[in-house]
Design a protein around this motif. Structure first.
Motif, PDB file in Angstrom:
ATOM      1  N   ILE A   1       0.854  -1.184   0.000  1.00 21.67           N
ATOM      2  CA  ILE A   1       0.000   0.000   0.000  1.00 21.67           C
ATOM      3  C   ILE A   1       0.891   1.235   0.000  1.00 21.67           C
ATOM      4  N   CYS A   2       0.583   2.181  -0.854  1.00 20.95           N
ATOM      5  CA  CYS A   2       1.330   3.433  -0.928  1.00 20.95           C
ATOM      6  C   CYS A   2       1.182   4.188   0.393  1.00 20.95           C
ATOM      7  N   PRO A   3       2.291   4.650   0.987  1.00 21.43           N
ATOM      8  CA  PRO A   3       2.184   5.384   2.253  1.00 21.43           C
ATOM      9  C   PRO A   3       1.561   6.774   2.085  1.00 21.43           C
ATOM     10  N   TYR A   4       1.547   7.296   0.881  1.00 16.89           N
ATOM     11  CA  TYR A   4       1.004   8.630   0.645  1.00 16.89           C
ATOM     12  C   TYR A   4      -0.457   8.613   0.215  1.00 16.89           C
ATOM     13  N   ASN A   5      -0.922   7.496  -0.323  1.00 18.32           N
ATOM     14  CA  ASN A   5      -2.316   7.374  -0.725  1.00 18.32           C
ATOM     15  C   ASN A   5      -2.739   5.915  -0.546  1.00 18.32           C
ATOM     16  N   PRO A   6      -3.497   5.607   0.514  1.00 18.12           N
ATOM     17  CA  PRO A   6      -3.856   4.215   0.791  1.00 18.12           C
ATOM     18  C   PRO A   6      -4.732   3.563  -0.287  1.00 18.12           C
ATOM     19  N   ASP A   7      -5.244   4.343  -1.227  1.00 13.23           N
ATOM     20  CA  ASP A   7      -6.014   3.767  -2.332  1.00 13.23           C
ATOM     21  C   ASP A   7      -5.107   3.149  -3.393  1.00 13.23           C
ATOM     22  N   HIS A   8      -3.811   3.444  -3.336  1.00 17.31           N
ATOM     23  CA  HIS A   8      -2.855   2.918  -4.316  1.00 17.31           C
ATOM     24  C   HIS A   8      -2.297   1.586  -3.825  1.00 17.31           C
ATOM     25  N   ARG A   9      -2.519   0.557  -4.620  1.00 17.75           N
ATOM     26  CA  ARG A   9      -1.979  -0.775  -4.344  1.00 17.75           C
ATOM     27  C   ARG A   9      -0.917  -1.037  -5.407  1.00 17.75           C
ATOM     28  N   ILE A  10       0.347  -1.137  -4.983  1.00 24.75           N
ATOM     29  CA  ILE A  10       1.484  -1.147  -5.903  1.00 24.75           C
ATOM     30  C   ILE A  10       2.289  -2.441  -5.745  1.00 24.75           C
ATOM     31  N   MET A  11       2.793  -2.974  -6.871  1.00 25.39           N
ATOM     32  CA  MET A  11       3.712  -4.109  -6.796  1.00 25.39           C
ATOM     33  C   MET A  11       4.981  -3.626  -6.094  1.00 25.39           C
ATOM     34  N   LEU A  12       5.479  -4.427  -5.152  1.00 22.43           N
ATOM     35  CA  LEU A  12       6.587  -3.985  -4.311  1.00 22.43           C
ATOM     36  C   LEU A  12       7.833  -3.596  -5.107  1.00 22.43           C
ATOM     37  N   PHE A  13       8.094  -4.266  -6.217  1.00 23.35           N
ATOM     38  CA  PHE A  13       9.286  -3.906  -6.970  1.00 23.35           C
ATOM     39  C   PHE A  13       9.141  -2.541  -7.655  1.00 23.35           C
ATOM     40  N   ARG A  14       7.923  -2.039  -7.762  1.00 18.82           N
ATOM     41  CA  ARG A  14       7.687  -0.714  -8.348  1.00 18.82           C
ATOM     42  C   ARG A  14       7.512   0.385  -7.292  1.00 18.82           C
ATOM     43  N   MET A  15       7.478   0.007  -6.030  1.00 22.02           N
ATOM     44  CA  MET A  15       7.192   0.955  -4.963  1.00 22.02           C
ATOM     45  C   MET A  15       8.180   2.131  -4.898  1.00 22.02           C
ATOM     46  N   PRO A  16       9.495   1.934  -5.003  1.00 22.31           N
ATOM     47  CA  PRO A  16      10.401   3.096  -4.910  1.00 22.31           C
ATOM     48  C   PRO A  16      10.086   4.185  -5.936  1.00 22.31           C
ATOM     49  N   LYS A  17       9.841   3.809  -7.165  1.00 23.43           N
ATOM     50  CA  LYS A  17       9.533   4.797  -8.205  1.00 23.43           C
ATOM     51  C   LYS A  17       8.180   5.456  -7.935  1.00 23.43           C
TER      52      LYS A  17
ATOM     53  N   ILE B   1      11.171   8.561   7.112  1.00 23.77           N
ATOM     54  CA  ILE B   1      11.665   7.460   6.291  1.00 23.77           C
ATOM     55  C   ILE B   1      12.385   6.458   7.185  1.00 23.77           C
ATOM     56  N   CYS B   2      11.989   5.209   7.092  1.00 26.20           N
ATOM     57  CA  CYS B   2      12.625   4.132   7.855  1.00 26.20           C
ATOM     58  C   CYS B   2      14.037   3.928   7.319  1.00 26.20           C
ATOM     59  N   LYS B   3      15.033   3.896   8.208  1.00 31.22           N
ATOM     60  CA  LYS B   3      16.405   3.735   7.734  1.00 31.22           C
ATOM     61  C   LYS B   3      16.747   2.275   7.418  1.00 31.22           C
ATOM     62  N   TYR B   4      15.825   1.369   7.652  1.00 32.64           N
ATOM     63  CA  TYR B   4      16.038  -0.035   7.332  1.00 32.64           C
ATOM     64  C   TYR B   4      15.387  -0.432   6.013  1.00 32.64           C
ATOM     65  N   ASN B   5      14.415   0.361   5.555  1.00 33.84           N
ATOM     66  CA  ASN B   5      13.794   0.165   4.241  1.00 33.84           C
ATOM     67  C   ASN B   5      13.191   1.507   3.831  1.00 33.84           C
ATOM     68  N   ALA B   6      13.789   2.144   2.858  1.00 36.86           N
ATOM     69  CA  ALA B   6      13.399   3.501   2.465  1.00 36.86           C
ATOM     70  C   ALA B   6      11.992   3.587   1.884  1.00 36.86           C
ATOM     71  N   THR B   7      11.391   2.461   1.524  1.00 29.71           N
ATOM     72  CA  THR B   7      10.016   2.516   1.036  1.00 29.71           C
ATOM     73  C   THR B   7       9.015   2.565   2.178  1.00 29.71           C
ATOM     74  N   HIS B   8       9.475   2.404   3.401  1.00 32.33           N
ATOM     75  CA  HIS B   8       8.601   2.537   4.565  1.00 32.33           C
ATOM     76  C   HIS B   8       8.567   4.006   4.964  1.00 32.33           C
ATOM     77  N   ARG B   9       7.393   4.631   4.866  1.00 36.65           N
ATOM     78  CA  ARG B   9       7.192   6.032   5.257  1.00 36.65           C
ATOM     79  C   ARG B   9       6.102   6.041   6.317  1.00 36.65           C
ATOM     80  N   VAL B  10       6.417   6.563   7.502  1.00 36.62           N
ATOM     81  CA  VAL B  10       5.482   6.475   8.624  1.00 36.62           C
ATOM     82  C   VAL B  10       5.438   7.771   9.425  1.00 36.62           C
TER      83      VAL B  10
END
Length: 93
Positions: A8-24, A40-49
């Protein structure tokens, strides 16, 4: 259905994204985000909380890193940098 994992996109929960495309996707979606700033989580930059402490209790990347025996050995045997004339040698002036 595809064999890819989705997130799930951290900026818009309506966006369901394939994990390999999440950074872009995150880079694009962050530009339109108008909510409170996310950390930004320093252990995985795609984690935004919003709350990093709560996130780290559940973050599998963080939990994996603290369970890693080699990391624990490195943290317990770390030698602080030598100081010359009151200055830390490891940091440039």
């Amino acid at each position: 259905m595809s064999n890819y994992e989705f997130g799930i996109c951290p900026y818009n929960p309506d966006h369901r994204i394939m994990l390999f495309r999440m950074p872009k996707h995150i880079v694009k979606c962050e530009k339109n985000y108008r909510g409170p700033p996310l950390k930004i989580c320093k252990y995985n930059a795609t984690h935004r909380v919003l709350d990093m402490e709560e996130h780290l209790k559940e973050c599998s990347y963080y939990l994996r890193s603290i369970d890693n025996r080699n990391v624990q050995i490195a943290l317990t045997t770390r030698i602080p940098p030598i100081q010359e004339n009151g200055y830390d040698v490891s940091t440039p002036l």
